[in-house]
Design a protein around this motif. Structure first.
Motif, PDB file in Angstrom:
ATOM      1  N   THR A   1       0.813  -1.214   0.000  1.00 31.47           N
ATOM      2  CA  THR A   1       0.000   0.000   0.000  1.00 31.47           C
ATOM      3  C   THR A   1       0.846   1.263   0.000  1.00 31.47           C
ATOM      4  OG1 THR A   1      -0.151   0.263   2.409  1.00 31.47           O
ATOM      5  CG2 THR A   1      -1.820  -1.157   1.340  1.00 31.47           C
ATOM      6  N   GLY A   2       2.053   1.182   0.554  1.00 35.60           N
ATOM      7  CA  GLY A   2       2.873   2.379   0.693  1.00 35.60           C
ATOM      8  C   GLY A   2       2.444   3.258   1.854  1.00 35.60           C
ATOM      9  N   ARG A   3       1.392   2.864   2.546  1.00 36.22           N
ATOM     10  CA  ARG A   3       0.899   3.650   3.684  1.00 36.22           C
ATOM     11  C   ARG A   3       1.648   3.272   4.963  1.00 36.22           C
ATOM     12  NH1 ARG A   3      -5.292   2.520   3.715  1.00 36.22           N
ATOM     13  NH2 ARG A   3      -4.590   0.517   2.943  1.00 36.22           N
ATOM     14  N   ILE A   4       1.525   4.096   5.980  1.00 36.42           N
ATOM     15  CA  ILE A   4       2.119   3.780   7.278  1.00 36.42           C
ATOM     16  C   ILE A   4       1.362   2.607   7.881  1.00 36.42           C
ATOM     17  CG2 ILE A   4       2.528   4.611   9.629  1.00 36.42           C
ATOM     18  CD1 ILE A   4       2.760   7.440   8.415  1.00 36.42           C
ATOM     19  N   PRO A   5       2.071   1.550   8.266  1.00 39.08           N
ATOM     20  CA  PRO A   5       1.400   0.407   8.880  1.00 39.08           C
ATOM     21  C   PRO A   5       0.982   0.721  10.322  1.00 39.08           C
ATOM     22  CG  PRO A   5       3.590  -0.191   8.076  1.00 39.08           C
ATOM     23  CD  PRO A   5       3.484   1.294   8.018  1.00 39.08           C
ATOM     24  N   ALA A   6      -0.112   0.153  10.734  1.00 39.38           N
ATOM     25  CA  ALA A   6      -0.556   0.183  12.125  1.00 39.38           C
ATOM     26  C   ALA A   6      -0.632  -1.269  12.578  1.00 39.38           C
ATOM     27  CB  ALA A   6      -1.917   0.864  12.260  1.00 39.38           C
ATOM     28  N   VAL A   7       0.311  -1.663  13.445  1.00 43.42           N
ATOM     29  CA  VAL A   7       0.401  -3.041  13.907  1.00 43.42           C
ATOM     30  C   VAL A   7      -0.323  -3.149  15.243  1.00 43.42           C
ATOM     31  CG1 VAL A   7       1.944  -4.921  14.563  1.00 43.42           C
ATOM     32  CG2 VAL A   7       2.602  -3.356  12.721  1.00 43.42           C
TER      33      VAL A   7
ATOM     34  N   ALA B   1      -8.662   5.914   8.166  1.00 45.64           N
ATOM     35  CA  ALA B   1      -7.827   7.096   8.418  1.00 45.64           C
ATOM     36  C   ALA B   1      -6.544   7.099   7.590  1.00 45.64           C
ATOM     37  CB  ALA B   1      -7.488   7.175   9.906  1.00 45.64           C
ATOM     38  N   GLY B   2      -6.359   6.077   6.755  1.00 46.26           N
ATOM     39  CA  GLY B   2      -5.225   6.083   5.838  1.00 46.26           C
ATOM     40  C   GLY B   2      -4.044   5.207   6.225  1.00 46.26           C
ATOM     41  N   PHE B   3      -4.193   4.408   7.256  1.00 47.71           N
ATOM     42  CA  PHE B   3      -3.129   3.499   7.662  1.00 47.71           C
ATOM     43  C   PHE B   3      -3.328   2.132   7.005  1.00 47.71           C
ATOM     44  CE2 PHE B   3      -3.315   6.642  10.998  1.00 47.71           C
ATOM     45  CZ  PHE B   3      -1.986   6.871  11.307  1.00 47.71           C
ATOM     46  N   ALA B   4      -2.285   1.317   7.049  1.00 52.50           N
ATOM     47  CA  ALA B   4      -2.352  -0.066   6.570  1.00 52.50           C
ATOM     48  C   ALA B   4      -2.349  -0.977   7.806  1.00 52.50           C
ATOM     49  CB  ALA B   4      -1.169  -0.383   5.671  1.00 52.50           C
ATOM     50  N   PRO B   5      -3.522  -1.442   8.255  1.00 53.20           N
ATOM     51  CA  PRO B   5      -3.565  -2.241   9.479  1.00 53.20           C
ATOM     52  C   PRO B   5      -2.956  -3.632   9.304  1.00 53.20           C
ATOM     53  CG  PRO B   5      -5.774  -1.954   8.590  1.00 53.20           C
ATOM     54  CD  PRO B   5      -4.842  -1.190   7.708  1.00 53.20           C
ATOM     55  N   VAL B   6      -2.282  -4.074  10.359  1.00 46.87           N
ATOM     56  CA  VAL B   6      -1.705  -5.414  10.419  1.00 46.87           C
ATOM     57  C   VAL B   6      -2.200  -6.043  11.717  1.00 46.87           C
ATOM     58  CG1 VAL B   6       0.411  -6.775  10.564  1.00 46.87           C
ATOM     59  CG2 VAL B   6       0.337  -4.734   9.111  1.00 46.87           C
TER      60      VAL B   6
END
Length: 112
Positions: free
Chosen positions: A23-29, A51-56
């Protein structure tokens, strides 16, 4: 490390890492606590994704797939050290292309 077989918990975690990187987005782990599963974070993951994050939603080593599986085999939660769980998440987080936001609850907060 050898590539884990498809469908194993670690393979699912790696697939999420790959998806977040793509995604290139900031990950949210999201790191869950004792006796919970990654799915406990699904509602929060949706909020972060919007909100634009890439959830993990990574699991602990050998997490079962479902609550029913966990109830049927509670022994899978036993015998893991704090170090093993921390090393597992360090390994996963180290595979991310971008510095992530880390969110933990309860014992997952300690790991975070």
């Amino acid at each position: 490390m050898a590539t884990p077989p498809p469908g194993t918990p670690y393979a699912r975690d790696l697939a999420q890492i790959d998806a977040a990187n793509a995604t290139g987005r900031i990950p949210a782990v999201f790191i869950h606590g004792l006796w919970l599963l990654p799915t406990s974070w699904q509602r929060w993951a949706a909020v972060f994704e919007e909100a634009g994050f890439a959830p993990v939603l990574a699991g602990w080593p050998d997490d079962p797939d479902t609550v029913a599986d966990a109830n049927a085999h509670p022994e899978v939660f036993a015998g893991k050290s704090v170090g093993q769980v921390a090393d597992h998440f360090c390994d996963l987080i180290g595979k991310l292309d971008r510095k992530p936001v880390l969110i933990g609850h309860s014992f997952g907060g300690l790991i975070t």
